[in-house]
Structures are given as C-alpha cells and as structure tokens.
Write a protein that holds these residues in place. Structure first.
Motif, PDB file in Angstrom:
ATOM      1  N   PHE A  12      42.054  -7.596 134.111  1.00  8.97           N
ATOM      2  CA  PHE A  12      42.661  -8.880 134.476  1.00  8.97           C
ATOM      3  C   PHE A  12      43.896  -9.214 133.640  1.00  8.97           C
ATOM      4  CE2 PHE A  12      37.980  -9.753 135.153  1.00  8.97           C
ATOM      5  CZ  PHE A  12      38.001  -9.365 136.467  1.00  8.97           C
ATOM      6  N   LYS A  13      44.238  -8.375 132.677  1.00 14.65           N
ATOM      7  CA  LYS A  13      45.435  -8.616 131.876  1.00 14.65           C
ATOM      8  C   LYS A  13      46.542  -7.675 132.338  1.00 14.65           C
ATOM      9  CE  LYS A  13      43.692 -11.821 129.315  1.00 14.65           C
ATOM     10  NZ  LYS A  13      44.194 -13.201 129.376  1.00 14.65           N
ATOM     11  N   GLU A  14      47.695  -8.247 132.619  1.00 14.93           N
ATOM     12  CA  GLU A  14      48.815  -7.435 133.073  1.00 14.93           C
ATOM     13  C   GLU A  14      49.552  -6.830 131.891  1.00 14.93           C
ATOM     14  OE1 GLU A  14      51.334  -9.662 135.621  1.00 14.93           O
ATOM     15  OE2 GLU A  14      49.786  -9.997 137.157  1.00 14.93           O
ATOM     16  N   GLY A  15      50.063  -5.633 132.098  1.00 22.56           N
ATOM     17  CA  GLY A  15      50.801  -4.952 131.050  1.00 22.56           C
ATOM     18  C   GLY A  15      50.381  -3.502 130.952  1.00 22.56           C
ATOM     19  N   SER A  16      51.105  -2.753 130.162  1.00 20.63           N
ATOM     20  CA  SER A  16      50.823  -1.330 129.990  1.00 20.63           C
ATOM     21  C   SER A  16      49.496  -1.134 129.253  1.00 20.63           C
ATOM     22  CB  SER A  16      51.947  -0.664 129.203  1.00 20.63           C
ATOM     23  OG  SER A  16      51.603   0.669 128.879  1.00 20.63           O
ATOM     24  N   THR A  17      48.732  -0.161 129.705  1.00 23.81           N
ATOM     25  CA  THR A  17      47.471   0.163 129.031  1.00 23.81           C
ATOM     26  C   THR A  17      47.614   1.362 128.099  1.00 23.81           C
ATOM     27  OG1 THR A  17      46.772   1.608 130.856  1.00 23.81           O
ATOM     28  CG2 THR A  17      46.147  -0.727 130.979  1.00 23.81           C
ATOM     29  N   VAL A  18      48.820   1.925 128.014  1.00 18.43           N
ATOM     30  CA  VAL A  18      49.056   3.087 127.149  1.00 18.43           C
ATOM     31  C   VAL A  18      48.892   2.670 125.700  1.00 18.43           C
ATOM     32  CG1 VAL A  18      50.734   4.811 126.413  1.00 18.43           C
ATOM     33  CG2 VAL A  18      50.588   4.151 128.827  1.00 18.43           C
ATOM     34  N   ALA A  19      48.101   3.430 124.955  1.00 17.76           N
ATOM     35  CA  ALA A  19      47.758   3.062 123.582  1.00 17.76           C
ATOM     36  C   ALA A  19      48.667   3.757 122.573  1.00 17.76           C
ATOM     37  CB  ALA A  19      46.309   3.422 123.292  1.00 17.76           C
ATOM     38  N   ASP A  20      48.918   3.072 121.469  1.00 16.53           N
ATOM     39  CA  ASP A  20      49.704   3.631 120.379  1.00 16.53           C
ATOM     40  C   ASP A  20      49.238   2.999 119.078  1.00 16.53           C
ATOM     41  OD1 ASP A  20      51.490   5.177 119.078  1.00 16.53           O
ATOM     42  OD2 ASP A  20      53.292   4.222 119.886  1.00 16.53           O
ATOM     43  N   SER A  21      49.503   3.705 117.982  1.00 10.72           N
ATOM     44  CA  SER A  21      49.115   3.198 116.662  1.00 10.72           C
ATOM     45  C   SER A  21      49.993   2.013 116.278  1.00 10.72           C
ATOM     46  CB  SER A  21      49.238   4.311 115.625  1.00 10.72           C
ATOM     47  OG  SER A  21      48.927   3.831 114.343  1.00 10.72           O
ATOM     48  N   ILE A  22      49.363   0.989 115.691  1.00 11.05           N
ATOM     49  CA  ILE A  22      50.085  -0.199 115.245  1.00 11.05           C
ATOM     50  C   ILE A  22      50.197  -0.210 113.731  1.00 11.05           C
ATOM     51  CG2 ILE A  22      50.018  -2.730 115.183  1.00 11.05           C
ATOM     52  CD1 ILE A  22      48.636  -2.601 117.934  1.00 11.05           C
ATOM     53  N   ASP A  23      49.101   0.052 113.050  1.00 14.19           N
ATOM     54  CA  ASP A  23      49.107   0.226 111.596  1.00 14.19           C
ATOM     55  C   ASP A  23      47.897   1.078 111.239  1.00 14.19           C
ATOM     56  OD1 ASP A  23      46.801  -1.497 111.378  1.00 14.19           O
ATOM     57  OD2 ASP A  23      48.138  -3.237 111.405  1.00 14.19           O
ATOM     58  N   ALA A  24      47.606   1.211 109.954  1.00  7.20           N
ATOM     59  CA  ALA A  24      46.518   2.089 109.519  1.00  7.20           C
ATOM     60  C   ALA A  24      45.166   1.655 110.044  1.00  7.20           C
ATOM     61  CB  ALA A  24      46.488   2.150 107.996  1.00  7.20           C
ATOM     62  N   PHE A  25      45.034   0.403 110.437  1.00  9.86           N
ATOM     63  CA  PHE A  25      43.750  -0.139 110.840  1.00  9.86           C
ATOM     64  C   PHE A  25      43.689  -0.508 112.326  1.00  9.86           C
ATOM     65  CE2 PHE A  25      44.872  -1.285 106.510  1.00  9.86           C
ATOM     66  CZ  PHE A  25      43.831  -0.726 105.787  1.00  9.86           C
ATOM     67  N   THR A  26      44.800  -0.396 113.033  1.00 12.56           N
ATOM     68  CA  THR A  26      44.884  -0.957 114.382  1.00 12.56           C
ATOM     69  C   THR A  26      45.564  -0.003 115.349  1.00 12.56           C
ATOM     70  OG1 THR A  26      45.264  -3.067 113.260  1.00 12.56           O
ATOM     71  CG2 THR A  26      45.460  -3.053 115.654  1.00 12.56           C
ATOM     72  N   ILE A  27      45.004   0.073 116.538  1.00 10.50           N
ATOM     73  CA  ILE A  27      45.624   0.781 117.651  1.00 10.50           C
ATOM     74  C   ILE A  27      45.569  -0.165 118.842  1.00 10.50           C
ATOM     75  CG2 ILE A  27      43.470   1.846 118.445  1.00 10.50           C
ATOM     76  CD1 ILE A  27      45.053   4.348 119.185  1.00 10.50           C
ATOM     77  N   GLY A  28      46.497  -0.016 119.789  1.00 15.43           N
ATOM     78  CA  GLY A  28      46.445  -0.936 120.901  1.00 15.43           C
ATOM     79  C   GLY A  28      47.429  -0.643 122.003  1.00 15.43           C
ATOM     80  N   SER A  29      47.217  -1.349 123.115  1.00 10.95           N
ATOM     81  CA  SER A  29      48.121  -1.317 124.256  1.00 10.95           C
ATOM     82  C   SER A  29      48.688  -2.719 124.440  1.00 10.95           C
ATOM     83  CB  SER A  29      47.353  -0.893 125.511  1.00 10.95           C
ATOM     84  OG  SER A  29      46.401  -1.882 125.878  1.00 10.95           O
ATOM     85  N   SER A  30      49.399  -2.935 125.516  1.00 10.50           N
ATOM     86  CA  SER A  30      49.940  -4.269 125.783  1.00 10.50           C
ATOM     87  C   SER A  30      48.860  -5.270 126.161  1.00 10.50           C
ATOM     88  CB  SER A  30      50.974  -4.203 126.912  1.00 10.50           C
ATOM     89  OG  SER A  30      52.084  -3.426 126.529  1.00 10.50           O
ATOM     90  N   THR A  31      47.681  -4.746 126.543  1.00  9.36           N
ATOM     91  CA  THR A  31      46.610  -5.639 126.995  1.00  9.36           C
ATOM     92  C   THR A  31      45.479  -5.790 125.982  1.00  9.36           C
ATOM     93  OG1 THR A  31      45.409  -3.850 128.117  1.00  9.36           O
ATOM     94  CG2 THR A  31      47.086  -5.027 129.389  1.00  9.36           C
TER      95      THR A  31
END
Length: 725
Positions: free
Chosen positions: A203-222
């Motif tokens: 239900f959330k719009e945006g890319s679902t492609v995941a990438d590293s954000i920092d040493a503790f976090t990974i995420g997509s646009s949703t």
C-alpha cells in the motif's frame, strides 16, 4: 563414612528421578514437546518457520545468527538475509556468519567461496563453525565455535544463540551468548550484515529496491530495517564488545521492519530481553490454550500421539492475529497469507472446538469477500477472478461443524455483503442449478479443469462425478436446514432435487465394471480418471453398498496407497499422473486428504482401512516438525513451490477424534463407538467438551470405557456404542 555415602547415593537417585520426571512431564502444551534437531528436518531453510501469530521468518542452517524469508504483513522481504559478522580487533580478522549464503552461491553459480575450504585454504574467508541446531515453536537454538591461531595469536570463543519473532510488532529477536576461551580479552565488533534485493511495504508507493543506509539500516523507498542491540557501545561499523578470558557475556538484538517515513528505532535498546521473553510467553500461552481447548490424546503408540499434536501445531501456526489483516482472527492456508474455505474445511471441526467465533468469522469473511466470484481471500481482501466450484461444499462443511459444536442456528441470520448466510447458501444452489447444469440435468463445470482442483492435465472437467455427488449431499443438507428454518416448500424442493440428481449420477456416471465413477463429456464420451478426490463421496450417506465397496476396493498398495499415504492420482492412471504438482496430480497428497479419507473410512465401517491410511500418514512426523501442503508419497519431501505448513493438516486430528474414537455429534447427543487396533494399544481421549460437559474415552484391548466429568458411566465391548445427552 558409610552413612555419608548412602546419603550421597540417595541425593543422586533423587536428582535422577527428578530429571526423569521433568522429562516425562513435558506435555504438548509446552513448545519443548515439539523440538526437533535441524539435521532430522527434511525442509529447505525457507521452509523452517518461526511464527508467532503476526508474521514469520526462516532461520538458516549452518549459521549462528542468519535468518531469511520475512513476512510481517504489510512488510515482506522473502530474499532478505540478516546475520552478524564478528571482527576480531586483536588479529584484524573478519569472522563471517553467512555460510548458508556462501554455500548456495558456490553451488549454484560458482561464485563466493567453497565453505569447506574456509578457515584453512589460502585467501578463503574465516567463518563460524556451527555445531548443533534445534527447532521448536517460535524458538531456534544454535551453537557454534571458532578456534584459530593467527600469527601466534589465538581467537577462541564459543557461541550460542536463540532466535524468535515478536507477536505485537514487526521484529525478530536474537539472544547471543559468547564465551571467551582464550587467555586474552576478546575485543570484537559485531557487524550487522543485511542483504536484500527488495523490501516491500504493501500500500506504500515508491521503489522497493533495497540498499544499505548505514551500518545498522537497510531499506527501500517504502520500508526500512534497523538492527538494534542491548550493547551500549557502538561505532560506525557496528557494536563494540569486550569479554575477559574465560568469561561469558549475553547480548540481545532486535531486527525491526518499519515504514520508511517512520522514525527509526534507537540503535541501543535496554528492553530487548523483556520483549523477547514476552514473545516466548505468547507462544507458550497459545499452545497451552489450544491443548486445553481440544481433546487431549494419549496412546501407547507414541508416533500416533506425536502425529495428533503436530497436526494441532500445524493448525495453530496458521492462525494470525495481525491487526493489519481483514479479520481479528485470520485462518491462513499456511505461509500464503490467504484464507480459503476449501482449506479451512478440512480442519473445521478443530476450528470449532478451538474457537467457534473464529470459525464463524471465517465463514462470514468468505461471503463478504468471495461473493461467488473469487476464491482467494488475502490478508487485505480478495484477489483475482478465479473461482473454485468447491466453495459451496467447503462452506457446507464449515457450517455443519459450527452447528455441531455450538447448536447455534442463528448463524443463518448473520449478514455479509447485504445477504444473510442462508440467502448466500441458497444463492450457491441457484448458481449450480442455473449456470452449471447441462441438458441432462447433471452438474457440468465446463471446460476449465481449474474450476475444480488443480490438475495440470486436461479431462477432469464437464460432468465430474465428485462435483455432482457433493451437490447431491449439499441439496440433502439444504433440505434439512430448510426444515430447521420452517421452510417446508424449500425443504421439499431441495430433497426432490437431490433425489433427481442422484438418479442421474447413478445412470450416467457410475461404472459398474470398474467400480468407479466416470467423467461425462458433451459429446457423450466418458473417461475414467483415477483421482482420490472421489473418496470424498464416502462422507455422504446416500451411496449404495455396491458403490461404497467399489470405491474402497481401490485403496490398495501400489494403486492408491503408498508409503506415506494416498496417491492423489492412482499409479494406474498413466494419462494424468503428475509427479511435480503432486497434491492433486499424482505423486503426493494434499495435507488434508489422508485424514479426511481415513475419517470417512471409519464412518463407513472400514476401520482397518482407515487406520491403514492414518498410520502411513503419521510416518511424516519423523521428518517434518509440522505438516506441509503437498508432500511426496514415496519420500518425505516437500517441493519449494508450495507451503511447508497447511491448515488442512487438522484433518489428521479429526480422523483420530471422529474416526478412531468414533465420536458422532448430532442433535444435542454425543454418540461414542470407538475402534482399536493392535498397534495403537491402550489409548485415551480426554477433555471432550460437549453440551457443557466434559467426556473422556479410554481404549483397552477388549473393551472401552466412557467417562462424564471424570466419572465412569459405561464400559462396553467394541462394536457397541454409548449415547450421552
């Protein structure tokens, strides 16, 4: 001196006795009852589940911390992988814990490193060496070791971990105990390693492609995933620890899935332990609840006893109380977040005994969302214009179970999508008679095989015998219900329609030579399809003795019977036999069918055959911790395309309760006419709740005894019955 030695011996004997007693007292209400060593479980990693009524993950074998296959609707990341890596400061070595991923890459595409060479081949990585792994409901225990010398400096420590999932949030917990076996401080950085291609928040719009954000976090646009810990010291690489020589330290981690726009969880959290304990408590409470709601079974045949409770566990693992779902209690088919009446029907008596309100909710959810157009009802609504014509028959079974255990016919007055339950069921009869009836008067589903069940070969279509016979049974049942509701006109009509269709089925579909029912096609041709679907007819009350004996005669070794149960297509059917799509097409069986067939065989007086089917099916418990959707018949294997757990497994419990123990519940009366078999031995079924009373049954070699509220009310020989009002 002698007195002291005697005292010590007595203390040792007392300790041993207490230990043995503790072992004996583990009941099916305790998760430890279901514990299995991972090496004995014939599931792929993605099929090993940690579930806690909200979502699930899969711990990976040969790792101390890795897990994958995340489902916390609306969050989904099936190819997400988490693990911790261990960076030793003293040697500057990175000790990795993603052996399962490395191994798969090495085998599948020749990349990564061969794990067998790790820790000693030149340029190969250092990895954790796993030792023992054990699964139990919502807890996965693992132990590992690392023992290496680099340039005269030792790195030696042991690791133990426990993993479970939350029930009130979208997170995974890990408890990690490390023991320093070296003579120097063990100074390390515990580095979160998160890898994913897509992380989805529905239900959330945006890319679902995941990438590293920092040493503790990974995420997509949703959606994002954050790793937190009880470890208070952090750096830009991970969590910093120091363990003195010979000492042990325990750390806690939480891996949280959350919407990308939400505030990220704190990296350092002091209450992870208490949340992990709460998750374990929920698991125990639900098992205890189910154990105390359902009839409690014991037997000298411990494999049968274990089968009964692993069937119970399988059903319980399909219960979701996720607030994002369309119903408060959502009975999923398994790992697929869909509720489907056909699957639920196989366990409808179990659901009624467990929680009749949730069974009513499942019935109403079907009418609310299926609307005679869509079979697949997802966690957030119905999908696809794809209808199984099994729907009305499944609903009939579920409604009958609800009435059997509650006697509450007010269900017919309940409304869903603007119609009452009674109006919906009448609508199904109209649908069958107006849109699925041919010129002869037979039920004809048309060309599409998929309208009935998923057989990948063609021919199981048009005038299919089971669809016609189930319609007959539905019509007879509708006549009885109309009588209950005081509608004499509809009672007569439904009864007459049933009688008329029965004559047509006997005339056009029964094959007296083969003792089987044939398919009939528009051009007048017939075809014999050897599907175990036809054994559902044994649940009806109108077949002739010749037809019943004819059907049962085909339950023979090598025809329909195999090592673990009943082939979905008999081996003699060389046209339709299918080894891949095995639950209805050939080399396997749908999880609910052996139990349903067994129960129906008992009902028709074929107790020996019923037991034969049941004891074949219960062999799976040596290989599976819970029963999968469509395991093979000749080998304990579940393919990766289908589910490792199925709600329909409850049919195995029902076969024991209503078959072996011979329970019949009708019109406020409980009738008990059990059977025993040499390899069951002494057995009991207690905590049978009916009409405000609690009954128990004990099977002995020659006689059986019935108890009401723990008081003996009858002892009789097999073949006799006891009626309780």
């Amino acid at each position: 001196m002698f007195k002291r030695e005697v005292q010590q011996c007595l203390l040792i004997l007392l300790a041993v006795s207490s230990f043995v007693t503790a072992q004996i007292n583990i009941t099916p209400a305790d998760p430890a009852y279901y514990a299995m060593d991972r090496e004995h479980i014939l599931f792929d990693d993605s099929q090993v589940l940690l579930v806690n009524y909200r979502g699930s993950v899969s711990p990976k074998q040969y790792s101390i911390t890795q897990f994958t296959n995340v489902q916390f609707q609306p969050f989904q990341a099936q190819r997400y992988n988490f693990n911790l890596n261990f960076f030793d400061k003293g040697t500057g070595r990175l000790i990795e814990d993603d052996v399962p991923t490395k191994w798969k890459s090495w085998i599948d595409d020749g990349e990564s490193y061969d794990p067998l060479g790790s820790n000693f081949r030149p340029n190969a990585p250092s990895v954790m060496v796993t030792q023992d792994e054990k699964w139990q409901p919502n807890q996965y225990f693992r132990s590992a070791t690392f023992h290496k010398e680099y340039d005269h400096t030792w790195v030696s420590f042991s690791a133990k971990s426990w993993t479970n999932v939350a029930f009130d949030d979208d997170e995974v917990f890990i408890k990690l105990k490390l023991t320093n076996r070296s003579l120097k401080d063990l100074d390390m950085i515990l580095i979160p390693n998160q890898v994913a291609d897509h992380i989805v928040c529905h239900f959330k719009e945006g890319s679902t492609v995941a990438d590293s954000i920092d040493a503790f976090t990974i995420g997509s646009s949703t959606a994002h995933v954050r790793v937190s810990s009880s470890i208070s010291k952090i750096s830009d690489r991970g969590f910093e620890i120091s363990i003195a020589p010979g000492k042990s330290e325990t750390y806690y981690f939480a891996v949280k899935f959350y919407e990308a726009t939400d505030k990220a969880p704190e990296i350092v959290q002091s209450d992870i332990k208490s949340r992990m304990v709460a998750a374990d408590k929920k698991t125990r409470e639900m098992l205890n609840w189910a154990y105390n709601q359902l009839p409690q079974f014991t037997s000298d045949n411990k494999q049968l006893e274990e089968y009964y409770y692993r069937c119970m566990l399988s059903v319980l693992m399909c219960r979701f109380e996720n607030p994002n779902y369309i119903s408060d209690v959502f009975w999923a088919v398994g790992t697929w977040p869909f509720t489907i009446s056909w699957d639920n029907s196989y366990s409808s008596d179990v659901l009624a005994m467990l929680d009749p309100e949730s069974l009513k909710g499942a019935i109403l959810t079907d009418f609310e969302h299926v609307k005679m157009k869509r079979t697949y009802v997802g966690w957030n609504g119905a999908y696809w214009d794809n209808l199984y014509i099994q729907e009305p028959f499944a609903l009939q079974i579920m409604i009958e179970a609800y009435f059997r255990h509650t006697g509450d016919y007010r269900l017919f007055e309940e409304e869903a999508s603007g119609k009452s339950v009674w109006e919906w069921m009448q609508g199904w009869v109209d649908e069958l008679q107006e849109n699925y009836t041919n010129d002869l008067g037979l039920i004809d589903v048309g060309y599409n095989t998929e309208k009935i069940i998923e057989i990948r070969t063609d021919g199981y279509n048009h005038a299919v015998p089971i669809t016609n016979t189930l319609t007959i049974d539905l019509l007879y049942t509708m006549a009885e219900w109309a009588k209950k509701l005081g509608d004499r006109r509809m009672q007569k009509k439904y009864f007459a329609d049933a009688e008329s269709l029965k004559v047509l089925v006997d005339k056009y579909l029964w094959n007296d030579e083969l003792k089987w029912f044939d398919n009939l096609y528009p051009d007048g041709n017939k075809e014999t399809i050897w599907t175990y679907h036809l054994f559902d007819m044994l649940g009806a009350d109108y077949l002739s003795d010749k037809q019943i004996y004819g059907l049962v005669s085909h339950l023979q070794e090598g025809e329909f019977l195999g090592r673990f149960g009943v082939y979905s297509i008999a081996r003699r059917d060389s046209v339709h036999w299918d080894l891949i799509d095995s639950d209805w097409g050939g080399g396997g069986q749908y999880a609910g069918m052996p139990g349903r067939i067994s129960r129906n065989l008992y009902k028709k007086g074929f107790a020996g055959k019923g037991w034969d089917v049941l004891k074949r099916n219960m062999r799976y418990v040596d290989y599976f911790p819970y029963l999968p959707q469509n395991p093979r018949i000749d080998t304990p294997e579940q393919d990766l395309s289908s589910m490792p757990v199925q709600i329909a497994a409850g049919a195995g419990m029902e076969a024991i309760i209503f078959g072996t123990f011979g329970l019949t519940m009708e019109e406020g009366q409980l009738t008990i006419k059990p059977f025993n078999h040499e390899d069951i031995g002494k057995a009991t079924l207690q905590n049978i709740r009916y009409n405000g009373k609690i009954y128990g049954i004990q099977l002995n070699r020659k006689t059986f005894s019935v108890f009401e509220n723990k008081k003996l009310i009858a002892t009789k020989f097999y073949g006799e019955k006891v009626e309780c009002k």
